[in-house]
Scaffold this motif. Structure first.
Motif, PDB file in Angstrom:
ATOM      1  N   GLU A  31      56.335   9.235  25.273  1.00 28.54           N
ATOM      2  CA  GLU A  31      56.721   8.882  23.908  1.00 28.54           C
ATOM      3  C   GLU A  31      55.735   7.865  23.352  1.00 28.54           C
ATOM      4  N   ALA A  32      54.729   8.371  22.660  1.00 31.82           N
ATOM      5  CA  ALA A  32      53.644   7.504  22.212  1.00 31.82           C
ATOM      6  C   ALA A  32      54.025   6.692  20.980  1.00 31.82           C
ATOM      7  N   VAL A  33      54.809   7.291  20.095  1.00 35.83           N
ATOM      8  CA  VAL A  33      55.278   6.574  18.911  1.00 35.83           C
ATOM      9  C   VAL A  33      56.775   6.796  18.812  1.00 35.83           C
ATOM     10  N   GLY A  50      47.676  -4.247  18.053  1.00 35.14           N
ATOM     11  CA  GLY A  50      48.399  -3.993  19.291  1.00 35.14           C
ATOM     12  C   GLY A  50      47.444  -3.669  20.412  1.00 35.14           C
ATOM     13  N   GLU A  51      47.979  -3.762  21.613  1.00 27.92           N
ATOM     14  CA  GLU A  51      47.163  -3.484  22.788  1.00 27.92           C
ATOM     15  C   GLU A  51      46.739  -2.023  22.815  1.00 27.92           C
ATOM     16  N   SER A  52      45.782  -1.737  23.687  1.00 31.42           N
ATOM     17  CA  SER A  52      45.359  -0.357  23.905  1.00 31.42           C
ATOM     18  C   SER A  52      46.548   0.477  24.384  1.00 31.42           C
ATOM     19  N   GLY A  53      46.717   1.637  23.774  1.00 30.47           N
ATOM     20  CA  GLY A  53      47.792   2.528  24.182  1.00 30.47           C
ATOM     21  C   GLY A  53      49.105   2.278  23.470  1.00 30.47           C
ATOM     22  N   SER A  54      49.134   1.344  22.523  1.00 28.21           N
ATOM     23  CA  SER A  54      50.395   1.033  21.856  1.00 28.21           C
ATOM     24  C   SER A  54      50.755   2.054  20.778  1.00 28.21           C
ATOM     25  N   GLY A  55      49.838   2.985  20.491  1.00 30.11           N
ATOM     26  CA  GLY A  55      50.169   4.056  19.547  1.00 30.11           C
ATOM     27  C   GLY A  55      49.563   3.897  18.162  1.00 30.11           C
ATOM     28  N   LYS A  56      48.572   3.020  18.025  1.00 27.47           N
ATOM     29  CA  LYS A  56      47.982   2.778  16.713  1.00 27.47           C
ATOM     30  C   LYS A  56      47.247   4.016  16.191  1.00 27.47           C
ATOM     31  N   THR A  57      46.382   4.569  17.034  1.00 26.04           N
ATOM     32  CA  THR A  57      45.615   5.724  16.587  1.00 26.04           C
ATOM     33  C   THR A  57      46.518   6.926  16.337  1.00 26.04           C
ATOM     34  N   VAL A  58      47.491   7.123  17.204  1.00 27.94           N
ATOM     35  CA  VAL A  58      48.397   8.254  17.021  1.00 27.94           C
ATOM     36  C   VAL A  58      49.155   8.112  15.708  1.00 27.94           C
ATOM     37  N   THR A  59      49.574   6.888  15.373  1.00 31.72           N
ATOM     38  CA  THR A  59      50.235   6.653  14.089  1.00 31.72           C
ATOM     39  C   THR A  59      49.308   7.019  12.934  1.00 31.72           C
ATOM     40  N   PHE A 106      36.624   6.625  11.764  1.00 29.71           N
ATOM     41  CA  PHE A 106      37.003   6.541  13.175  1.00 29.71           C
ATOM     42  C   PHE A 106      36.262   5.430  13.904  1.00 29.71           C
ATOM     43  N   GLN A 107      36.740   5.236  15.128  1.00 26.70           N
ATOM     44  CA  GLN A 107      36.272   4.108  15.931  1.00 26.70           C
ATOM     45  C   GLN A 107      34.807   4.212  16.331  1.00 26.70           C
ATOM     46  N   ASP A 108      34.403   5.400  16.792  1.00 30.41           N
ATOM     47  CA  ASP A 108      33.082   5.494  17.412  1.00 30.41           C
ATOM     48  C   ASP A 108      32.109   6.273  16.540  1.00 30.41           C
ATOM     49  N   ASP A 189      40.221   3.078  11.571  1.00 33.83           N
ATOM     50  CA  ASP A 189      40.692   2.921  12.953  1.00 33.83           C
ATOM     51  C   ASP A 189      39.638   2.196  13.781  1.00 33.83           C
ATOM     52  N   GLU A 190      39.813   0.913  13.938  1.00 32.74           N
ATOM     53  CA  GLU A 190      38.860   0.081  14.681  1.00 32.74           C
ATOM     54  C   GLU A 190      37.415   0.419  14.315  1.00 32.74           C
ATOM     55  N   PRO A 191      37.076   0.319  13.029  1.00 31.20           N
ATOM     56  CA  PRO A 191      35.751   0.798  12.601  1.00 31.20           C
ATOM     57  C   PRO A 191      34.605  -0.042  13.144  1.00 31.20           C
ATOM     58  N   THR A 222      43.339  -2.388  14.441  1.00 29.48           N
ATOM     59  CA  THR A 222      42.425  -3.253  15.183  1.00 29.48           C
ATOM     60  C   THR A 222      43.095  -3.921  16.384  1.00 29.48           C
ATOM     61  N   HIS A 223      42.273  -4.293  17.330  1.00 26.19           N
ATOM     62  CA  HIS A 223      42.686  -5.136  18.438  1.00 26.19           C
ATOM     63  C   HIS A 223      42.572  -6.606  18.079  1.00 26.19           C
ATOM     64  N   ASP A 224      41.810  -6.850  17.028  1.00 24.76           N
ATOM     65  CA  ASP A 224      41.188  -8.141  16.851  1.00 24.76           C
ATOM     66  C   ASP A 224      41.956  -8.976  15.839  1.00 24.76           C
ATOM     67  N   SER A 287      55.373   2.254  31.240  1.00 31.09           N
ATOM     68  CA  SER A 287      54.947   3.646  31.145  1.00 31.09           C
ATOM     69  C   SER A 287      55.696   4.335  30.020  1.00 31.09           C
ATOM     70  N   LEU A 288      54.962   5.078  29.198  1.00 29.86           N
ATOM     71  CA  LEU A 288      55.601   5.769  28.079  1.00 29.86           C
ATOM     72  C   LEU A 288      56.426   6.960  28.555  1.00 29.86           C
ATOM     73  N   LEU A 289      56.282   7.281  29.841  1.00 29.73           N
ATOM     74  CA  LEU A 289      57.012   8.412  30.401  1.00 29.73           C
ATOM     75  C   LEU A 289      58.462   8.046  30.700  1.00 29.73           C
TER      76      LEU A 289
HETATM   77  N1  LIG Z   1      46.062  14.036  22.979  1.00 32.40           N
HETATM   78  C1  LIG Z   1      46.855  13.269  23.751  1.00 32.40           C
HETATM   79  N2  LIG Z   1      47.462  13.782  24.835  1.00 32.40           N
HETATM   80  C2  LIG Z   1      48.255  13.006  25.612  1.00 32.40           C
HETATM   81  N3  LIG Z   1      48.504  11.723  25.385  1.00 32.40           N
HETATM   82  C3  LIG Z   1      47.934  11.147  24.317  1.00 32.40           C
HETATM   83  C4  LIG Z   1      47.068  11.889  23.445  1.00 32.40           C
HETATM   84  N4  LIG Z   1      46.640  11.054  22.466  1.00 32.40           N
HETATM   85  C5  LIG Z   1      47.210   9.865  22.730  1.00 32.40           C
HETATM   86  N5  LIG Z   1      47.990   9.911  23.824  1.00 32.40           N
HETATM   87  C6  LIG Z   1      48.765   8.808  24.395  1.00 32.40           C
HETATM   88  O1  LIG Z   1      49.462   8.155  23.375  1.00 32.40           O
HETATM   89  C7  LIG Z   1      49.491   6.760  23.623  1.00 32.40           C
HETATM   90  C8  LIG Z   1      49.016   6.010  22.413  1.00 32.40           C
HETATM   91  O2  LIG Z   1      47.643   6.269  22.219  1.00 32.40           O
HETATM   92  P1  LIG Z   1      46.801   5.693  21.005  1.00 32.40           P
HETATM   93  O3  LIG Z   1      45.482   6.365  21.050  1.00 32.40           O
HETATM   94  O4  LIG Z   1      47.568   5.784  19.750  1.00 32.40           O
HETATM   95  O5  LIG Z   1      46.642   4.172  21.411  1.00 32.40           O
HETATM   96  P2  LIG Z   1      45.901   3.033  20.592  1.00 32.40           P
HETATM   97  O6  LIG Z   1      46.919   2.021  20.251  1.00 32.40           O
HETATM   98  O7  LIG Z   1      45.122   3.623  19.485  1.00 32.40           O
HETATM   99  O8  LIG Z   1      44.957   2.434  21.707  1.00 32.40           O
HETATM  100  P3  LIG Z   1      43.438   1.987  21.601  1.00 32.40           P
HETATM  101  O9  LIG Z   1      43.486   0.597  21.125  1.00 32.40           O
HETATM  102  O10 LIG Z   1      42.955   2.083  23.010  1.00 32.40           O
HETATM  103  O11 LIG Z   1      42.740   2.919  20.673  1.00 32.40           O
HETATM  104  C9  LIG Z   1      48.634   6.508  24.841  1.00 32.40           C
HETATM  105  O12 LIG Z   1      49.468   6.312  25.952  1.00 32.40           O
HETATM  106  C10 LIG Z   1      47.869   7.774  25.004  1.00 32.40           C
HETATM  107  O13 LIG Z   1      47.631   8.042  26.356  1.00 32.40           O
END
Ligand SMILES: Nc1ncnc2c1ncn2[C@@H]1O[C@H](COP(=O)(O)OP(=O)(O)OP(=O)(O)O)[C@@H](O)[C@H]1O
Ligand SMILES: [Mg+2]
Lengths: 339, 303
Positions: A31-33, A50-59, A106-108, A189-191, A222-224, A287-289
């Protein structure tokens, strides 16, 4: 730098309610978001931190319906742009909106441009797609856009390929591409994460100038926290797929109401210091699982008590335009050690 | 490089047992050893091997590949006579293979794990595992003998010289020769496309609002084609040897069949001429592959 008050009275440009995204993985559903709601006023800058993996990019990707299917499953209660509902997840009609009403940087910048196409073509195709221009007119306009993002000798550089530009220049090209459709909302997204410190400041300055000129709303990711202080009107802090605190930037920095925010602020580098990643909070995000039934931050929280592990606190009003999801938000101020 | 190849070609041919004189013996007409010796002298086979090699090489460099033992005509003429038929077949097979591989590769990648992807996988295994002559015979049996839709073999019906007759003859051998290339190239393109479709710049292309068609067929494909095109160019030289079996099965009057015939006749000058031509093709298409790579990938520039 002045931080304007959010125009709460004005109708919001973008409204998102109760976004949920889960990813099917080999070990189960992640559950990413988990129920994110956001709103963005005209000309406003909202930062998601938020920290890495907190769901920012997915949002962010959800706002363009770009979460990959069928691995990712997206639902939301409502998504409106200028009051009009946008298509649902997976519905038709997104192509005409992407890059036109909502654009994303995008970021990169090293991998986000197509390596085998000229930058002129990559910018021009947005204009051909959305602005009804001929290819020739589009290339002419692409030249203007390159000039706007301050690429020297824009006319000559239209025919160059991405590898012939520096990292900062490539991010400028990404920005030019995002501006080409004259969007209402720009998602950044973290430009600057992939760039040198001096270049970072230039890119941030450029985006702010462009925002001032066009009046678009910006969603910064951003992380920053150091960066956030300078450019965001409002800040939403994400943790494990949720917004745990949201406030005006000034309020958030002065009086955080969630222990996670307070710890972030403590670990964040000072404005004058080097731009380090947020790291210094002990422990790992869950764990998001298999998320706990209580507060997802409880295991790392210095204020955690029994009820925190039993029930997950809702996001609730703790001050004027200040929301936090913590049972003990009143006590955060007394956590001590803030800056 | 050509020099080394020429030594190898010459060496292999020399190592083969028997000579053209054996053919004469087998024909039963000539038994007198003196006649055979005179024949060897005339052909220059009495000379030591290195001398033969230098003579042959010197002549080959000026475009003279010698006389065919069996046909009593210049090798060059014999080869050029058979070349158009081979080029026609190879061209048809290449175009067919390229189009099929492109469609199959892209669709399999876009619809990963769909029925069409699984079909493509099965087809590719079959295409690579199936013996060419067997596949050719099956097609002949079904489409020519049973159904009578297409001619069994040859390049044209005797006495007819229409385009449709010509094209009808080309269909079956073209399919047979292209099969393994469709199989190989489509799988390669599929994996290359899967990588491209996951890349950041494809996400950017989608975020710009481009149509899915443009995202797939322009942004992803142009990148995915880069490694595939060089493999295709290298494989094209291999069509030459693939044509040997196909041409034999379909009695196609090209270089491949000429090679088999020359082999049974122990017509060494012709064999060497064909091998030399084949090697030239390999080198040529290596060069083509390099040039294409540089042309497709702007990050590579030959100064
Ligand atoms: N295509 C995908 N398939 C499976 N899991 C994904 C996918 N994209 C994102 N996730 C998961 O969703 C969660 C949130 O990811 P997201 O990329 O939104 O994090 P983030 O906050 O942007 O982190 P970062 O700061 O590292 O960019 C993570 O646990 C990631 O592993
Ligand atoms: Mg991210």
């Amino acid at each position: 730098m002045s931080v304007s008050t959010p125009q709460v009275s004005e109708a919001p440009v973008l409204v998102l309610e109760d976004l949920r995204v889960s990813f099917r993985t080999d070990e189960g559903d992640a559950e990413a978001v988990r129920g994110v709601s956001l709103s963005l006023g005209p000309g406003e800058s909202l930062a998601i931190v938020g920290e890495s993996g907190s769901g920012k990019t997915v949002t962010a990707l959800s706002l363009l319906d770009l979460v990959p299917r069928p691995v990712g499953r997206t639902t939301w209660e409502a998504l409106r742009l200028h009051g009009e509902p946008l298509p649902g997840p997976g519905d038709r009609g997104w192509e005409g909106l992407r890059g036109r009403r909502i654009a994303m940087v995008f970021q990169d910048p090293m991998t986000s441009l197509n390596p085998v196409m000229t930058v002129g073509d990559q910018i021009a195709e947005v204009l051909v797609r959305h602005m009804d221009l001929s290819r020739k007119a589009a290339l002419e306009e692409a030249r203007n856009l390159l000039a706007q993002v301050r690429i020297p000798e824009p006319a000559r550089r239209l025919a160059d390929h991405p590898h012939e530009f520096s990292g900062g220049q490539r991010q400028r090209i990404m920005i030019a591409m995002a501006l080409a459709g004259a969007p209402d909302v720009l998602i950044a997204d973290e430009p600057t994460t992939a760039l040198d410190v001096t270049v970072q400041a230039q890119i941030v300055g450029l985006i702010r100038d462009l925002q001032r000129a066009s009046g678009m709303s910006i969603l910064w990711i951003t992380h920053d926290l150091g960066l956030v202080a300078g450019l965001a009107d409002r800040v939403a802090v994400m943790y494990a797929g949720r917004v745990v605190e949201e406030a005006r930037a000034t309020d958030l920095f002065r009086s955080p109401a969630h222990p996670y925010t307070a710890l972030l602020l403590r670990s964040a580098p000072r404005l004058d210091g080097a731009l380090e990643r947020l790291a210094a909070i002990d422990g790992q995000p869950p764990s998001l699982l298999s998320l706990p039934s209580g507060c997802a931050f409880a295991d790392r929280c210095p204020l955690a008590e029994a009820r925190c592990r039993e029930a997950d606190p809702e996001l609730r009003e703790v001050g004027s335009a200040h929301l936090a999801a913590c049972w003990r938000s009143d006590e955060v101020a007394r956590m001590g050690g803030g800056r | 490089m050509m020099l080394g190849i020429s030594v190898i070609i010459f060496g292999i041919i020399q190592a083969a047992p028997g000579g053209p004189e054996t053919m004469l013996l087998q024909s039963g007409r000539i038994v007198d050893p003196e006649v055979i010796e005179a024949y060897r002298v005339r052909l220059g086979l009495d000379q030591p091997v290195p001398v033969q090699y230098v003579r042959w090489l010197g002549a080959a460099a000026t475009g003279d590949l010698g006389q065919s033992f069996a046909r009593n005509r210049p090798v060059k003429d014999v080869i050029f006579e058979h070349l158009p038929a081979s080029l026609e077949l190879m061209g048809a097979a290449f175009v067919l293979a390229a189009i099929m591989a492109l469609l199959l590769g892209v669709v399999s990648a876009v619809r990963q794990y769909s029925w069409i992807d699984h079909l493509g996988t099965g087809f590719s295994f079959a295409g690579i595992a199936m013996p060419v002559f067997w596949f050719g015979l099956i097609l002949q049996l079904v489409f020519a003998v049973r159904l009578g839709w297409l001619p069994v073999s040859g390049r044209q019906t005797v006495g007819m010289n229409s385009f449709t007759d010509h094209a009808a003859h080309l269909v079956l051998p073209g399919i047979v020769l292209s099969l393994r290339y469709v199989a190989g190239w489509s799988r390669y393109l599929r994996s290359s496309m899967l990588g491209a479709l996951r890349s950041d710049f494809v996400r950017t292309a989608r975020a710009k609002g481009l149509s899915e068609r443009r995202v797939v067929w322009v942004h992803a494909l142009r990148n995915a084609m880069i490694p595939v095109v060089s493999v295709m160019a290298l494989d094209t030289a291999g069509l030459f040897s693939g044509a040997i079996i196909t041409e034999t099965v379909f009695s196609w009057p090209g270089i491949g069949r000429l090679f088999v015939v020359a082999m049974t006749q122990r017509d060494y000058p012709v064999l060497m001429g064909i091998l030399l031509l084949g090697s030239l093709m390999v080198i040529l298409f290596n060069l083509v592959a390099d040039l294409l790579y540089g042309w497709l990938d702007p990050r590579i520039r030959y100064e």
